[in-house]
Scaffold this active site. Structure first.
Site, PDB file in Angstrom:
ATOM      1  N   SER A  89       4.264   1.748   8.483  1.00  0.00           N
ATOM      2  CA  SER A  89       3.916   0.801   7.418  1.00  0.00           C
ATOM      3  C   SER A  89       5.134   0.356   6.627  1.00  0.00           C
ATOM      4  O   SER A  89       5.987   1.159   6.275  1.00  0.00           O
ATOM      5  CB  SER A  89       2.940   1.428   6.445  1.00  0.00           C
ATOM      6  OG  SER A  89       1.639   1.338   6.931  1.00  0.00           O
ATOM      7  N   HIS A  99       0.834  -1.202   0.000  1.00  0.00           N
ATOM      8  CA  HIS A  99       0.000   0.000   0.000  1.00  0.00           C
ATOM      9  C   HIS A  99       0.868   1.251   0.000  1.00  0.00           C
ATOM     10  O   HIS A  99       0.392   2.334  -0.323  1.00  0.00           O
ATOM     11  CB  HIS A  99      -0.998  -0.006   1.160  1.00  0.00           C
ATOM     12  CG  HIS A  99      -0.401   0.163   2.515  1.00  0.00           C
ATOM     13  ND1 HIS A  99       0.006  -0.896   3.299  1.00  0.00           N
ATOM     14  CD2 HIS A  99      -0.150   1.267   3.240  1.00  0.00           C
ATOM     15  CE1 HIS A  99       0.473  -0.448   4.445  1.00  0.00           C
ATOM     16  NE2 HIS A  99       0.390   0.871   4.441  1.00  0.00           N
ATOM     17  N   ASP A 133       0.104  -7.468   0.605  1.00  0.00           N
ATOM     18  CA  ASP A 133       0.568  -6.131   0.976  1.00  0.00           C
ATOM     19  C   ASP A 133       2.091  -6.084   0.976  1.00  0.00           C
ATOM     20  O   ASP A 133       2.733  -5.940   2.007  1.00  0.00           O
ATOM     21  CB  ASP A 133       0.023  -5.707   2.341  1.00  0.00           C
ATOM     22  CG  ASP A 133       0.108  -4.195   2.546  1.00  0.00           C
ATOM     23  OD1 ASP A 133       0.613  -3.500   1.640  1.00  0.00           O
ATOM     24  OD2 ASP A 133      -0.336  -3.709   3.604  1.00  0.00           O
TER      25      ASP A 133
END
EC number: 3.4.21.80
Length: 297
Positions: free
Chosen positions: A253, A149, A171
């Protein structure tokens, strides 16, 4: 990276089960009366196939802000719901399992499940920041793994150029280093030291783990579930995630999840924060390595 309903972490848990129990009172009653009393049969647990069907039913219910995994050993589905999930939405999930042998356990998580955009160290593009997961080699060329992402945002990053990305469903993403000499096979621990990473492996429930990210640094916790499905709402759904109680915040992230010298995962998303705690999800790194034909440096 911004927390949404169950969403990934970029800028780089499930449920009540009723058991039928034959108590000692049954045996006592049998002794007290001339006729024998048969003990009730124990309720059989859901099979792997039935658990898979139940998981598909929850997926079809499509309630954003939920994440779940199955436990074959207990016949349970463990579902975690973030703070945006209403009682009516939880009822929708329960109704989806009507008639199923799978037992549902529901847990609540503070805040929203969301992807976090904001080796652990920062990588940037435009106004977004994520974290580097692990430096790897692809046919002898230095690359970096991070969250998909994150790499979906742009092809151009502070450390190089994106050569692959996969989100949603998975992801993970990969960036080719513009300066290969800068690719360090270690993970930064945010205390002036580094952890050598020599191999990649698969996580297991109860495993003690650490996470490194550019927003909150080094954090510790344990693995609480495997093969979790996470519904990030409008951001999409991801499958096969590692679930933990390690906190994370936007910007973490893509960061590293590891145990000692073993790489385990890439930070995807979650809820909560590092003041009050949270629930987080990670892309298994072995899948990303296999997808790109990569090995850890």
């Amino acid at each position: 990276m911004t927390f949404k309903r169950f969403s990934p972490l970029s800028s780089t848990s499930r449920y009540a089960r009723l058991l039928a129990v034959a108590s000692g009172l049954v045996a006592a009653a049998a002794l007290a009366t001339p006729s024998a009393v048969a003990a009730p049969e124990a309720e059989s647990k859901a099979t792997v196939s039935q658990l898979a069907d139940a998981s598909s039913a929850i997926l079809a219910a499509d309630v954003a802000g939920t994440a779940w995994y199955t436990e074959a050993s207990t016949g349970k589905i463990v579902l975690t719901a973030d703070s945006t999930v209403s009682k009516a939405e939880l009822a929708k999930v329960s109704n989806a399992l009507a008639g199923s042998k799978a037992k549902l356990t529901v847990k609540r998580a503070e805040g929203k499940f969301t992807p976090l955009i904001a080796g652990g160290e920062a990588i940037t593009t435009g106004g977004s920041r994520c974290s580097l997961g692990f430096n790897v080699s692809v046919n002898g060329v230095a690359h970096a793994l991070t969250a998909g992402h994150c790499t979906n945002i742009s092809a151009s990053w502070s450390i190089g150029t994106r050569t692959g990305t996969s989100f949603p469903n998975n992801d993970y993403g990969i960036i080719r280093h513009s300066n290969p000499a800068a690719a360090d096979g270690r993970v930064y621990l945010y205390n002036g030291s580094y952890q050598d990473i020599t191999t990649a492996g698969n996580a297991f429930v109860g495993q003690a783990v650490q996470r490194s990210g550019s927003t909150t640094g080094l954090r510790s916790g344990s693995v609480t579930g495997l093969n979790a499905t996470v519904n990030y709402g409008s951001s999409g759904i991801v499958y096969g995630m590692i679930q933990t109680n390690v906190c994370a915040e936007p910007g973490d992230s893509g960061g590293s999840l590891f145990a000692g010298s073993t790489a385990l995962g890439l930070t995807s998303g979650g809820s909560g924060n590092c003041r009050t705690g949270g629930t987080t999800f990670y892309q298994p790194v072995t899948e990303a390595l296999s997808a790109y034909g990569a090995t850890v440096l």
